[in-house]
Scaffold this active site. Structure first.
Site, PDB file in Angstrom:
ATOM      1  N   ASP A 282       0.835  -1.199   0.000  1.00 31.36           N
ATOM      2  CA  ASP A 282       0.000   0.000   0.000  1.00 31.36           C
ATOM      3  C   ASP A 282       0.871   1.251   0.000  1.00 31.36           C
ATOM      4  OD1 ASP A 282      -1.959   1.904   0.274  1.00 31.36           O
ATOM      5  OD2 ASP A 282      -2.456   1.424   2.364  1.00 31.36           O
ATOM      6  N   LYS A 289       1.505   7.986   0.411  1.00 28.21           N
ATOM      7  CA  LYS A 289       1.937   8.020   1.814  1.00 28.21           C
ATOM      8  C   LYS A 289       3.287   8.724   1.941  1.00 28.21           C
ATOM      9  CE  LYS A 289      -0.160   3.688   3.402  1.00 28.21           C
ATOM     10  NZ  LYS A 289      -1.045   4.294   4.407  1.00 28.21           N
ATOM     11  N   ASP A 300       0.222  -5.127   4.574  1.00 25.93           N
ATOM     12  CA  ASP A 300      -1.161  -4.686   4.385  1.00 25.93           C
ATOM     13  C   ASP A 300      -2.063  -5.814   3.855  1.00 25.93           C
ATOM     14  OD1 ASP A 300      -2.888  -2.614   4.932  1.00 25.93           O
ATOM     15  OD2 ASP A 300      -2.716  -1.675   2.960  1.00 25.93           O
ATOM     16  N   ASP A 359      -5.815   6.442  -0.411  1.00 28.67           N
ATOM     17  CA  ASP A 359      -5.140   5.672   0.646  1.00 28.67           C
ATOM     18  C   ASP A 359      -6.153   4.958   1.555  1.00 28.67           C
ATOM     19  OD1 ASP A 359      -3.037   4.615   2.010  1.00 28.67           O
ATOM     20  OD2 ASP A 359      -2.520   6.445   3.111  1.00 28.67           O
ATOM     21  N   GLU A 361      -8.032   2.613   0.736  1.00 27.77           N
ATOM     22  CA  GLU A 361      -8.330   1.610  -0.295  1.00 27.77           C
ATOM     23  C   GLU A 361      -8.845   0.304   0.278  1.00 27.77           C
ATOM     24  OE1 GLU A 361      -5.479   1.935   1.109  1.00 27.77           O
ATOM     25  OE2 GLU A 361      -4.953  -0.158   1.510  1.00 27.77           O
ATOM     26  N   ARG A 363     -11.015  -0.409   2.672  1.00 24.70           N
ATOM     27  CA  ARG A 363     -12.475  -0.492   2.823  1.00 24.70           C
ATOM     28  C   ARG A 363     -13.148  -0.697   1.480  1.00 24.70           C
ATOM     29  NH1 ARG A 363     -12.400   5.231   5.701  1.00 24.70           N
ATOM     30  NH2 ARG A 363     -10.440   4.268   6.360  1.00 24.70           N
TER      31      ARG A 363
HETATM   32  N1  BES Z   1      -3.056   0.208   5.318  1.00 26.75           N
HETATM   33  C1  BES Z   1      -3.389   1.496   5.806  1.00 26.75           C
HETATM   34  C2  BES Z   1      -3.574   1.512   7.333  1.00 26.75           C
HETATM   35  C3  BES Z   1      -2.341   1.316   8.170  1.00 26.75           C
HETATM   36  C4  BES Z   1      -1.459   2.355   8.381  1.00 26.75           C
HETATM   37  C5  BES Z   1      -2.099   0.114   8.792  1.00 26.75           C
HETATM   38  C6  BES Z   1      -0.338   2.192   9.173  1.00 26.75           C
HETATM   39  C7  BES Z   1      -0.986  -0.074   9.597  1.00 26.75           C
HETATM   40  C8  BES Z   1      -0.101   0.974   9.794  1.00 26.75           C
HETATM   41  C9  BES Z   1      -4.693   1.976   5.184  1.00 26.75           C
HETATM   42  O1  BES Z   1      -4.903   1.596   3.877  1.00 26.75           O
HETATM   43  C10 BES Z   1      -4.680   3.471   5.210  1.00 26.75           C
HETATM   44  O2  BES Z   1      -3.840   4.029   4.581  1.00 26.75           O
HETATM   45  N2  BES Z   1      -5.619   4.071   5.950  1.00 26.75           N
HETATM   46  C11 BES Z   1      -5.698   5.484   6.060  1.00 26.75           C
HETATM   47  C12 BES Z   1      -7.145   5.880   5.940  1.00 26.75           C
HETATM   48  C13 BES Z   1      -7.372   7.359   5.826  1.00 26.75           C
HETATM   49  C14 BES Z   1      -6.777   7.890   4.549  1.00 26.75           C
HETATM   50  C15 BES Z   1      -8.858   7.633   5.899  1.00 26.75           C
HETATM   51  C16 BES Z   1      -5.129   5.894   7.421  1.00 26.75           C
HETATM   52  O3  BES Z   1      -5.372   5.203   8.410  1.00 26.75           O
HETATM   53  O4  BES Z   1      -4.410   6.885   7.467  1.00 26.75           O
HETATM   54 ZN    ZN Z   2      -3.983  -0.135   3.276  1.00 26.02          ZN
HETATM   55 MN    MN Z   3      -4.035   2.891   2.488  1.00 28.44          MN
END
Ligand code: BES
Ligand code: ZN
Ligand code: MN
Length: 513
Positions: A282, A289, A300, A359, A361, A363
């Protein structure tokens, strides 16, 4: 690694092993009661050496403490006695035996002891149930603690040998037969955790969506389970616009994996749908990111890894339950072909999603996963996903967050987690949180305008929106699937968290029917 039960010959020093592991509580050590333990006949000089360690405060029997005492030829066959603390006697539950098993195995790896022997765990007289729970927990711990992360280094000089076997001493024939199921349950569960850890630890260039699909097919074939894989064409034909959108930025196309296990053919209408996030890497996509720590995103697909690990539990223990495992898998990349903020995509059921953040993604792919699981007959749903960084804000990397619309299924998951000694904690699901996902142009949007507010809850409720009336629980392993450092009994890197909870859930569901 193998845990076998061995009955020692009378008066014999025991099995042919490198070390004898002695598990003691703090009280047993202080009172000297440990000396009389079943299966233990230590030379007086060894007993004296242990007493000396205790007197000097070098070993107090606390949980997590280990100390090796060389036998110096006093105990033929054994190079050392490995002392392993169980903590306070009053708290010596099956969980303490599991944890002590982890520490014992780790100490053995560090000392290059390849074969261990240990007396059977103690349980009250006539308490066969307690004994089998402790044996199961100890065996599970010994297996989990001997997990080793793979190395890609060319020079592997100095690499420690694996832990090859642990013989549990002192079981009579009848007892041994009675304990076989406990050992088999431990073996299947530990294998499940190993598989989850191994897959989670694979770098992104070693594991793409198609590799994950092949891993699923291999595991399913091993136990004769049906596995189907939709490629990018099949995904489009099924109308899975969410998975297609997330996967379209990568040169490695997405896959939708489904594995069926039918353990309760007499109740074909009851199917537990398990849906796992399988993002093999991811980057965040166009909503890229920050580079710091982005390498963690090889994990991920931790949710998918947990469900693939669970195949060992289903296949080997054959619980009486019907399960369909669904894994939407893709690589989230920025490119000229990638989906973008502002895009409106159409999911498998025709509903639309306004993409505000590429990001968010997980859900999106999980929504198609949940819809597909329902199409395949799921009547209850649990999704496992490294969904948010927000869960880290709430619980650090300590607990898995649970979001649900169904009290009963949630309670069942929480009870299973407690039984497995994994940390899962529920979050509220008030309608106000769901309202934060309302879109002006589509049925729902994939991120809120204040995406740091209640992020773990709103992320979960997005998936719940597509679960609809079907009982559903979401488990966010964003903090627990992967650790930057070893902590307690948990390893660095992929942890396999939630395999044990689900193992306990599918086997307890089976015993209820
Ligand atoms: N895979 C990430 C969540 C994540 C981040 C897991 C760090 C473990 C460590 C997910 O896809 C993500 O990026 N989520 C975002 C959502 C936001 C953009 C609404 C997040 O948590 O920042
Ligand atoms: Zn993710
Ligand atoms: Mn993400």
């Amino acid at each position: 690694m193998a845990v076998e039960l061995v009955e020692p010959a009378a008066g014999d020093a025991g099995a042919d092993a490198d070390a004898l592991v002695v598990f003691v509580t703090a009280e047993e050590l202080a009172s000297g009661a440990w000396v009389g333990q079943a299966g233990l006949e230590l030379p007086a000089a060894m007993v004296e050496a242990v007493r000396g360690l205790a007197a000097r405060g070098q070993f107090a029997g606390g949980l997590g403490e280990t100390e090796a005492v060389p036998t110096l030829g006093l105990m033929p066959g054994y190079q050392a006695v490995l002392l392993c603390g169980l903590g306070e006697a009053a708290r010596t539950s099956a969980d303490a035996w599991r944890d002590a098993g982890v520490y014992a195995a780790r100490a053995a790896l560090g000392l290059r002891l390849e074969r261990l022997a240990a007396p059977l765990p103690r349980a009250g007289a006539g308490r066969a149930q307690e004994l089998s729970e402790r044996v199961r927990a100890l065996a599970e711990g010994l297996w989990l603690g001997s997990y080793r992360m793979p190395s890609y280094a060319l020079a592997e000089a100095g690499e420690a040998p694996p832990l090859r076997s642990v013989a549990l001493l002192g079981a009579a024939d009848e007892e041994r037969r009675g304990l076989a199921p406990a050992l088999e349950a431990a073996r299947a569960t530990a294998l499940g955790v190993y598989t989850a850890r191994d897959l989670t630890n694979l770098p992104g260039n070693y594991l793409g969506p198609d590799d994950l699909a092949r891993a699923a097919q291999g595991l399913a074939a091993r136990y004769g389970l049906a596995c189907t894989v939709l490629d990018e064409t099949g995904i489009r034909e099924h109308g899975m616009g969410g998975l297609a959108a997330v996967g379209q930025g990568s040169v490695q196309p997405p896959r939708m994996i489904a594995v069926r296990y039918e353990g309760a053919p007499e109740a074909p209408g009851e199917v537990l749908g398990l849906v796992g996030k399988g993002i093999t890497f991811d980057t965040g996509g166009i909503s890229l990111k920050k580079p710091d720590g982005m390498e963690e995103m090889i994990s991920d697909m931790g949710g998918a890894a947990v469900l693939l690990g669970l195949i060992h539990v289903l296949g080997a223990l054959k619980p009486a339950i019907n399960v369909v495992i669904v894994i939407p898998t893709a690589e989230n990349m920025p490119s000229g072909a990638a989906f973008k903020p502002g895009d409106v995509i159409t999911m498998m059921n025709g509903q639309t999603v306004e993409v505000l953040n590429t990001d968010a993604e997980g859900r999106i792919v999980l929504a198609d996963g949940v819809l597909y699981a329902k199409q395949l007959g799921a009547t209850r749903l649990i999704d496992v996903a490294t969904l948010t960084g927000a869960v880290l804000v709430s619980f650090a990397d300590v607990a898995t967050g649970a979001v649900s619309g169904d009290e009963r299924l949630l309670q069942e998951v929480l009870d299973s987690a407690r039984e497995a000694n994994e940390k899962v904690w529920p979050l509220p699901n008030y309608p106000e949180y769901r309202d934060m996902l309302k879109s002006r142009i589509a049925d729902i949007k994939n991120a809120t305008s204040r995406d740091r507010w209640a992020g773990c809850i709103t992320g979960g409720l997005f998936i719940g929106y597509f679960a609809g009336d079907t009982p559903w629980v979401h488990l966010d392993t964003g903090g627990t699937a992967w650790l930057w450092n070893e902590r307690g009994t948990e390893p660095l890197g992929g942890t396999g968290a939630i395999v044990r909870t689900l193992a306990s859930l599918v086997t307890r569901n089976a015993s209820a029917t």
